[in-house]
Design a protein around this motif. Structure first.
Motif, short mmCIF file in Angstrom:
data_model
loop_
_atom_site.label_atom_id
_atom_site.label_comp_id
_atom_site.label_asym_id
_atom_site.label_seq_id
_atom_site.Cartn_x
_atom_site.Cartn_y
_atom_site.Cartn_z
N ASP A 80 0.85 -1.18 0.00
CA ASP A 80 0.00 0.00 0.00
C ASP A 80 0.89 1.23 0.00
O ASP A 80 1.70 1.42 0.89
CB ASP A 80 -0.91 -0.01 1.23
CG ASP A 80 -2.04 1.00 1.09
OD1 ASP A 80 -1.96 1.84 0.17
OD2 ASP A 80 -2.97 0.96 1.91
N LYS A 81 0.69 2.07 -1.02
CA LYS A 81 1.52 3.26 -1.13
C LYS A 81 1.05 4.37 -0.20
O LYS A 81 1.81 5.26 0.14
CB LYS A 81 1.52 3.75 -2.58
CG LYS A 81 2.17 2.76 -3.55
CD LYS A 81 2.18 3.32 -4.97
CE LYS A 81 2.83 2.33 -5.94
NZ LYS A 81 2.85 2.85 -7.31
N ASP A 82 -0.23 4.34 0.19
CA ASP A 82 -0.77 5.36 1.07
C ASP A 82 -0.44 4.98 2.51
O ASP A 82 -1.09 4.11 3.10
CB ASP A 82 -2.27 5.48 0.87
CG ASP A 82 -2.86 6.61 1.71
OD1 ASP A 82 -2.08 7.44 2.19
OD2 ASP A 82 -4.10 6.64 1.86
N THR A 83 0.56 5.63 3.07
CA THR A 83 1.00 5.29 4.42
C THR A 83 0.44 6.24 5.47
O THR A 83 0.78 6.10 6.64
CB THR A 83 2.54 5.32 4.49
OG1 THR A 83 3.00 6.63 4.13
CG2 THR A 83 3.14 4.29 3.55
N SER A 84 -0.38 7.19 5.06
CA SER A 84 -0.89 8.15 6.03
C SER A 84 -1.77 7.49 7.08
O SER A 84 -1.71 7.84 8.27
CB SER A 84 -1.68 9.25 5.31
OG SER A 84 -2.77 8.69 4.58
N LYS A 85 -2.59 6.51 6.66
CA LYS A 85 -3.48 5.85 7.63
C LYS A 85 -2.68 5.06 8.66
O LYS A 85 -3.10 4.92 9.82
CB LYS A 85 -4.47 4.94 6.92
CG LYS A 85 -3.84 3.79 6.14
CD LYS A 85 -4.93 2.93 5.51
CE LYS A 85 -4.33 1.75 4.75
NZ LYS A 85 -5.39 0.90 4.14
N TYR A 86 -1.52 4.54 8.26
CA TYR A 86 -0.68 3.82 9.22
C TYR A 86 -0.16 4.76 10.29
O TYR A 86 -0.13 4.41 11.48
CB TYR A 86 0.48 3.14 8.50
CG TYR A 86 0.04 2.15 7.46
CD1 TYR A 86 -0.44 0.90 7.82
CD2 TYR A 86 0.11 2.47 6.11
CE1 TYR A 86 -0.84 -0.01 6.87
CE2 TYR A 86 -0.30 1.56 5.15
CZ TYR A 86 -0.77 0.33 5.53
OH TYR A 86 -1.19 -0.57 4.59
N HIS A 87 0.23 5.94 9.89
CA HIS A 87 0.73 6.91 10.86
C HIS A 87 -0.37 7.35 11.81
O HIS A 87 -0.13 7.54 13.01
CB HIS A 87 1.33 8.11 10.13
CG HIS A 87 2.53 7.78 9.30
ND1 HIS A 87 3.72 7.32 9.84
CD2 HIS A 87 2.74 7.84 7.95
CE1 HIS A 87 4.60 7.12 8.88
NE2 HIS A 87 4.03 7.43 7.72
N TYR A 88 -1.58 7.53 11.30
CA TYR A 88 -2.70 7.90 12.16
C TYR A 88 -3.01 6.81 13.18
O TYR A 88 -3.28 7.09 14.36
CB TYR A 88 -3.94 8.20 11.32
CG TYR A 88 -3.88 9.53 10.59
CD1 TYR A 88 -3.65 10.72 11.29
CD2 TYR A 88 -4.05 9.60 9.22
CE1 TYR A 88 -3.59 11.94 10.63
CE2 TYR A 88 -3.99 10.81 8.54
CZ TYR A 88 -3.76 11.98 9.25
OH TYR A 88 -3.69 13.18 8.59
N PHE A 89 -2.97 5.57 12.71
CA PHE A 89 -3.24 4.47 13.64
C PHE A 89 -2.14 4.33 14.68
O PHE A 89 -2.42 4.06 15.86
CB PHE A 89 -3.40 3.16 12.86
CG PHE A 89 -4.83 2.80 12.61
CD1 PHE A 89 -5.49 3.23 11.48
CD2 PHE A 89 -5.53 2.03 13.53
CE1 PHE A 89 -6.81 2.91 11.26
CE2 PHE A 89 -6.86 1.72 13.32
CZ PHE A 89 -7.50 2.15 12.19
N LEU A 90 -0.92 4.51 14.26
CA LEU A 90 0.18 4.46 15.23
C LEU A 90 0.05 5.58 16.25
O LEU A 90 0.33 5.39 17.45
CB LEU A 90 1.51 4.56 14.50
CG LEU A 90 1.90 3.35 13.63
CD1 LEU A 90 3.17 3.65 12.84
CD2 LEU A 90 2.09 2.11 14.48
N LEU A 91 -0.39 6.74 15.80
CA LEU A 91 -0.60 7.85 16.73
C LEU A 91 -1.73 7.55 17.70
O LEU A 91 -1.64 7.86 18.90
CB LEU A 91 -0.90 9.13 15.95
CG LEU A 91 -1.14 10.39 16.77
CD1 LEU A 91 0.09 10.74 17.60
CD2 LEU A 91 -1.53 11.57 15.86
N CYS A 92 -2.79 6.90 17.21
CA CYS A 92 -3.90 6.53 18.10
C CYS A 92 -3.47 5.51 19.14
O CYS A 92 -3.87 5.58 20.30
CB CYS A 92 -5.06 5.98 17.26
SG CYS A 92 -5.90 7.21 16.23
#
Length: 268
Positions: free
Chosen positions: A239-251
């Protein structure tokens, strides 16, 4: 005379029928039990064999090897505690060391890899948390078996919530199945910081909140670093869109604050 002759005539006929050999008797007595025993034995081995393979496959899939998580020594425990309490000082990599065993990819046990999860530290930290909670209650004269049991149950619920949080994140991000004991180990490291916070409250109550915030922040960094390199790596490659991973890690990191404050609170 008649009775005598009848008796004599009937006697040989009874003896003849009783002593007449059965041509199938030896066959069923000898071969029958052998056939049944061998048939049941083969069928039982088949059932047990398939059952054993099924159990082993599910254990390796969801639980991995339980003994793996207890292969630790004093040096590993000391270094792992440093990583948990001071994760920003960890200068090495955060990925686990892989190796080929029997043609399959596996990871080295904790004794050989500082980044490997273990269950020794989480279980010891959880036990320390319960003991310190009871000690804090005793100092304030509020100790009771019921209160200690409630605190024990509270710790288990918090650990279970941590497991659900990590498991849900892994599932939602589609990074594949991770062994359940890995998730249990990562979630259980929180009790190291919580135990130190409770100890700080016993020693000096004014330092409690400062220590709690510090350990909570360190736990958040540890989970972000670990999950980013270990659990979410396969998902990021597809998955090239890594923004959701960063949001989940922040959560996941932010969720440590209410969890730490809830578990660290002891009714004294």
């Amino acid at each position: 005379m008649y009775d005598n002759l009848g008796g004599q005539a009937g006697l040989p006929r009874q003896q003849t029928s009783a002593q007449q050999p059965n041509p199938f008797g030896n066959v069923f007595q000898g071969a029958g039990p052998g056939i049944i025993q061998s048939g049941l034995g083969a069928y039982g081995e088949r059932i047990l064999g398939s059952g054993s393979e099924y159990v082993q496959s599910n254990i390796s899939k969801y639980f991995s090897d339980p003994q793996y998580y207890f292969q630790v020594n004093e040096q590993y425990v000391r270094n792992k505690l440093k990583v948990i309490l001071l994760p920003f000082l960890h200068r090495g990599h955060w990925t686990r060391i892989a190796e080929q065993v029997g043609g399959k990819l596996s990871y080295k046990p904790p004794i050989y890899d500082i980044n490997a999860p273990d269950l020794y530290i989480p279980l010891m930290a959880f036990g320390t948390y319960v003991v310190l909670a009871g000690f804090a209650m005793g100092i304030h004269g509020k100790f009771s078996p019921e209160a200690l049991t409630l605190q024990f149950s509270k710790g288990l619920i918090g650990w279970f919530f941590q497991i659900l949080l990590l498991k849900a994140s892994v599932y939602f991000l589609g990074s594949g199945e991770s062994p359940l004991l890995d998730i249990v180990a990562y979630g259980g490291y929180a009790f190291v910081g919580i135990s130190i916070s409770v100890l700080a409250r016993i020693a000096w109550s004014y330092s409690y909140y400062g220590v709690l915030i510090w350990t909570c922040l360190c736990m958040g960094i540890l989970l972000v670093k670990t999950l980013k390199r270990v659990l979410f790596a396969p998902a990021r490659s597809y998955d090239k869109d890594t923004s959701k991973y960063h949001y989940f890690l922040l959560c996941v990191a932010l969720a440590q604050f209410p969890l730490f404050f809830w578990l660290g609170y002891i009714s004294v």
